[in-house]
Design a protein around this motif. Structure first.
Motif, PDB file in Angstrom:
ATOM      1  N   HIS A  40       0.828  -1.205   0.000  1.00 16.36           N
ATOM      2  CA  HIS A  40       0.000   0.000   0.000  1.00 16.36           C
ATOM      3  C   HIS A  40       0.865   1.259   0.000  1.00 16.36           C
ATOM      4  O   HIS A  40       0.591   2.207  -0.748  1.00 16.36           O
ATOM      5  N   ILE A  41       1.906   1.269   0.808  1.00 11.90           N
ATOM      6  CA  ILE A  41       2.784   2.440   0.900  1.00 11.90           C
ATOM      7  C   ILE A  41       3.397   2.742  -0.455  1.00 11.90           C
ATOM      8  O   ILE A  41       3.376   3.881  -0.935  1.00 11.90           O
ATOM      9  N   GLY A  91       7.508   7.715  -0.493  1.00 14.12           N
ATOM     10  CA  GLY A  91       7.527   6.369   0.089  1.00 14.12           C
ATOM     11  C   GLY A  91       8.165   6.368   1.465  1.00 14.12           C
ATOM     12  O   GLY A  91       7.679   5.700   2.384  1.00 14.12           O
ATOM     13  N   GLY A  92       9.246   7.118   1.626  1.00  8.12           N
ATOM     14  CA  GLY A  92       9.888   7.216   2.941  1.00  8.12           C
ATOM     15  C   GLY A  92       8.985   7.877   3.971  1.00  8.12           C
ATOM     16  O   GLY A  92       8.892   7.426   5.118  1.00  8.12           O
ATOM     17  N   ILE A  93       8.330   8.954   3.566  1.00  3.37           N
ATOM     18  CA  ILE A  93       7.428   9.651   4.496  1.00  3.37           C
ATOM     19  C   ILE A  93       6.253   8.756   4.878  1.00  3.37           C
ATOM     20  O   ILE A  93       5.891   8.665   6.060  1.00  3.37           O
ATOM     21  N   LEU A  94       5.669   8.073   3.899  1.00  3.87           N
ATOM     22  CA  LEU A  94       4.559   7.169   4.216  1.00  3.87           C
ATOM     23  C   LEU A  94       5.014   6.005   5.085  1.00  3.87           C
ATOM     24  O   LEU A  94       4.265   5.550   5.957  1.00  3.87           O
ATOM     25  N   GLY A 112      10.410  16.771   5.295  1.00  5.40           N
ATOM     26  CA  GLY A 112       9.737  17.522   4.239  1.00  5.40           C
ATOM     27  C   GLY A 112      10.457  18.814   3.898  1.00  5.40           C
ATOM     28  O   GLY A 112      10.640  19.147   2.725  1.00  5.40           O
ATOM     29  N   GLY A 113      10.875  19.559   4.915  1.00  4.78           N
ATOM     30  CA  GLY A 113      11.615  20.795   4.675  1.00  4.78           C
ATOM     31  C   GLY A 113      12.957  20.534   4.022  1.00  4.78           C
ATOM     32  O   GLY A 113      13.373  21.257   3.107  1.00  4.78           O
ATOM     33  N   LEU A 114      13.630  19.498   4.478  1.00  2.00           N
ATOM     34  CA  LEU A 114      14.921  19.129   3.894  1.00  2.00           C
ATOM     35  C   LEU A 114      14.750  18.711   2.430  1.00  2.00           C
ATOM     36  O   LEU A 114      15.525  19.116   1.567  1.00  2.00           O
ATOM     37  N   ALA A 115      13.720  17.932   2.155  1.00  2.00           N
ATOM     38  CA  ALA A 115      13.471  17.489   0.782  1.00  2.00           C
ATOM     39  C   ALA A 115      13.120  18.665  -0.120  1.00  2.00           C
ATOM     40  O   ALA A 115      13.563  18.727  -1.276  1.00  2.00           O
TER      41      ALA A 115
END
Length: 164
Positions: A40-41, A91-94, A112-115
């Motif tokens: 799912h992720i 995918g990493g965040i999920l 998220g800010g770094l990305a």
């Protein structure tokens, strides 16, 4: 000579990526990590990465319509980089969000800010090299600044969890 080196590096990157994917799945299978949550992720991440790629297509088309000359190779490279980078990031965040252990909220904001900052730097440097127009480096400062502020605020909230 440069084209041969680029070609060799491109296929070495492909082989390295496939090798990492194969051995990662082999290890995940051994640890019983290939379950419904995993599927799912990565299905969701792939879906969202197409939205990011669609956005990048609109950006490239807009640049072409305002007169920025781009050849095929830089355009396809940008689109591929956006697609793969967003797929891995989402995918990493999920994976962090859906992990059995509770992930702290500030960790997702920091990532998220770094990305946003790193992705903006990569994108605008590629655009600068592809077009030779250094104005893209000036435009780059806004998303990098926003990403830095998000990451710094997330890090500050991590140090002081009671002051939220």
């Amino acid at each position: 000579m440069v084209e041969i080196g680029a070609l060799v590096m491109m296929y070495m990157g492909l082989l390295g990526g496939l090798g990492g994917w194969y051995f990662g799945r082999k290890q995940a299978r051994k640890n019983r990590g290939l379950d419904e949550r995993y599927e799912h992720i990565w299905k969701t991440a792939r879906s969202y990465s197409w939205y990011a790629t669609l956005f990048a297509i609109y950006v490239v088309l807009t640049l072409a319509m305002v007169g920025v000359e781009l050849s095929v190779v830089p355009i396809v490279s940008i689109l591929l980089a956006v697609h793969i980078f967003s797929w891995g990031l989402i995918g990493g965040i999920l994976s962090i969000q859906m992990s059995p252990t509770e992930a702290p909220d500030y960790l997702l904001k920091f990532i998220g800010g770094l990305a946003l900052g790193v992705g903006s730097i990569i994108l605008f440097i590629i655009l600068t090299i592809a077009t030779g127009d250094y104005r893209f480096l000036v435009i780059m400062t806004l998303p990098v600044l926003i990403g830095s502020i998000i990451s710094i605020q997330a890090k500050k909230s991590a140090r002081h969890p009671l002051t939220k």
